[in-house]
Scaffold this motif. Sequence first.
Motif, PDB file in Angstrom:
ATOM      1  N   GLU A 458     -17.997  -0.601 -38.748  1.00 44.16           N
ATOM      2  CA  GLU A 458     -17.925   0.851 -38.500  1.00 44.16           C
ATOM      3  C   GLU A 458     -17.029   1.152 -37.303  1.00 44.16           C
ATOM      4  O   GLU A 458     -16.216   2.067 -37.341  1.00 44.16           O
ATOM      5  N   LYS A 461     -13.307   1.558 -37.597  1.00 41.47           N
ATOM      6  CA  LYS A 461     -12.726   2.800 -38.153  1.00 41.47           C
ATOM      7  C   LYS A 461     -12.479   3.833 -37.045  1.00 41.47           C
ATOM      8  O   LYS A 461     -11.856   4.860 -37.293  1.00 41.47           O
ATOM      9  N   ALA A 462     -13.036   3.587 -35.859  1.00 43.24           N
ATOM     10  CA  ALA A 462     -12.962   4.607 -34.791  1.00 43.24           C
ATOM     11  C   ALA A 462     -11.608   4.573 -34.087  1.00 43.24           C
ATOM     12  O   ALA A 462     -10.943   3.540 -34.038  1.00 43.24           O
ATOM     13  N   ARG A 463     -11.241   5.729 -33.540  1.00 40.65           N
ATOM     14  CA  ARG A 463     -10.021   5.765 -32.728  1.00 40.65           C
ATOM     15  C   ARG A 463     -10.367   5.639 -31.246  1.00 40.65           C
ATOM     16  O   ARG A 463      -9.609   5.095 -30.459  1.00 40.65           O
ATOM     17  N   ASP A 509     -17.897  13.753 -30.453  1.00 37.95           N
ATOM     18  CA  ASP A 509     -18.170  14.371 -31.757  1.00 37.95           C
ATOM     19  C   ASP A 509     -18.566  13.238 -32.699  1.00 37.95           C
ATOM     20  O   ASP A 509     -18.708  12.086 -32.259  1.00 37.95           O
ATOM     21  N   GLU A 510     -18.719  13.562 -33.974  1.00 41.89           N
ATOM     22  CA  GLU A 510     -19.251  12.552 -34.897  1.00 41.89           C
ATOM     23  C   GLU A 510     -18.278  11.388 -35.129  1.00 41.89           C
ATOM     24  O   GLU A 510     -18.630  10.398 -35.754  1.00 41.89           O
ATOM     25  N   ASN A 511     -17.049  11.516 -34.607  1.00 44.05           N
ATOM     26  CA  ASN A 511     -16.081  10.436 -34.796  1.00 44.05           C
ATOM     27  C   ASN A 511     -16.008   9.468 -33.623  1.00 44.05           C
ATOM     28  O   ASN A 511     -15.235   8.516 -33.660  1.00 44.05           O
ATOM     29  N   VAL A 512     -16.764   9.772 -32.555  1.00 39.24           N
ATOM     30  CA  VAL A 512     -16.673   8.911 -31.362  1.00 39.24           C
ATOM     31  C   VAL A 512     -17.977   8.124 -31.184  1.00 39.24           C
ATOM     32  O   VAL A 512     -18.969   8.661 -30.690  1.00 39.24           O
ATOM     33  N   LYS A 540     -22.479   9.435 -32.272  1.00 40.21           N
ATOM     34  CA  LYS A 540     -23.168   8.340 -32.967  1.00 40.21           C
ATOM     35  C   LYS A 540     -23.439   7.229 -31.969  1.00 40.21           C
ATOM     36  O   LYS A 540     -22.514   6.654 -31.409  1.00 40.21           O
TER      37      LYS A 540
END
Length: 607
Positions: A458, A461-463, A509-512, A540
């Motif tokens: 997982e 996939k993060a930046r 946010d939900e992407n970090v 998350k």
Amino acid sequence: MCGIVGIIGKEEAAPLIVEALRRLEYRGYDSAGVATLHDGLIDRRRAPGKLRNLGGILATDPLPGVIGIGHTRWATHGAPTESNAHPHASDRVAVVHNGIIENFRELRDELSAKGHAFVTETDTEVTVHLVTEYLRQGLDPVAAAQKAVKRFEGAFALVLMFRGDEDLLIGARKGSPLAIGYGDGEMFFGSDAFALAPFTNRVTYMEEGDLAVLRRSGATVYTVNDVAVRRPIVITQAGAALVDKGNHRHFMAKEIYEQPEVLGHTVHAYVNAITETIALPRTAIDWTAVSRLTMVACGTASLATQVAQYWFEQLARLPSGTDIASEFRYRDAVLMEKGLALFVSQSGETADTLAALRHARENGQGIASVVNVAESSIARDSDSVFPTHAGPEIGVASTKAFMCQLGVLASLAISAGVARGTITREREIELVRRLLEMPRLVGEALHQEAIVANIAQELAKARDVLFIGRGLAYPIAMEGALKLKEISYIHAEGYAAGELKHGPIALIDENVPVIVIAPYDHLFEKTISNMQEVMARGGKVVLISDRKGHDLSGDGVWMRIEIPECEPAFQPMLTAVPIQLLAYYTALAKGTDVDQPRNLAKSVTVE
Ligand code: F6R
């Protein structure tokens, strides 16, 4: 930062030079090259990229000759292309160079005006042209080298080979390491004794300003004033066997999994398990006479000192501070009388750390070091040396050396506490017992591998990824971010959990993904509050904690990694394990070069 080798031998030199360069690739792997003399003439093979590229070229187009020089590069001036690869050469002389010639521009202008044509973007090329200029003026090679070296400013090590003389290499050292190896009718230069270990264990470490003239019959060493001097020959412990990966895909994995064993070796070197006391080596420090402790290091080693600051303050009530070496050396810090400066370094050769050590000595500080390479420059320049027993660390990202640094620093802090009367005999026994348990508990922490590998899928996939922690978990948060960015190339930051709301929380946010390091201790509740703030904003959370911490952390955590419970003071040795594994498995998922990440080098011997 580059690795350099020179051989005056009896057999073909190029294959031996490549073997030595393989042992120096930790210093850089942007390009590699070899030059030999063949019928008295200089011939070269060079290749951008790793040493295996050069190996491929030499296999199809071998380089004959029994004398040669070689180089593995970490690029400073000029892109890592073939034309910028060392050795650089004119028709008269070939040179390999580690370091930086700071005044290369003015020398280049001067030599260009005299008709020398420059063909590379490197600082090194001026060395070739200046020596050639002096040879053309009629100086012999030794005089030409001595005259040229005096004009170079910066920190460097050089080895020169001359057309028409198959019994001569000249090496010079100013600021960067260079060793002479003594064989049987053969002589060697190498950036370190490890490079020379397949050929000899009899080594002279050149000193600052030394210039050495090597012939098959031996070496003559001159000081910076051209006076011949005797330098001692020592028998080095550097092993001839190339360290291998064992069953692992990467050195980094092998080194992570070796941690229980090497931490055990390290701790047992500082603890008497029978008397349950800390037993420091003979060079020990009188902690009662130390007014203030200043710890200086770079990168991961500096994060070990940040952990140690908590230990020295909490266990020994010793006024302590940490500094990054590149800042410390220019900061003009106020250093107290009877201060002790402690330098931490895996390689023992990091240029900024070494320069900081010399600065501290000039300013009257006692000098101690924690190093992994016992014969390194930092070790040799210290009054007291506390070795880590991690064994050779090959993966560029430091793991087991960090773990062993923690082992040594914890032992030092306990010994300081005992000496200063802030640790009772009962507490010393308790701490020693708990410290001796740590290798086993580190082994247990490694069992989380499968869970961590899942999470890494997982993370890949993060930046951006944030790591947060309080107290002893804060330096580990920074170490987690450092490990992740250097081998997976994902942008990551480590923050003190309490700082989040002062800025970085805007990123959430939900992407970090946010990695929260919160073992159950007196700061647990506070970190968990910060974790809730993250989750309330859709972040998350991956929580690294022990059983009790997980039980008390509430709902909403995205993924969990469990570490064993331990003495709270020693938690960093356990929290370090999952953050190393997270970086490793994320890099695997991304397919990056784990052991030799782009742009980096294992030993940073330039400023
Ligand atoms: C990161 C890493 C570096 C080193 C730093 C200091 O994984 O390995 O940050 O810790 O370059 O190196 P040493 O310890 O050799 O002085």
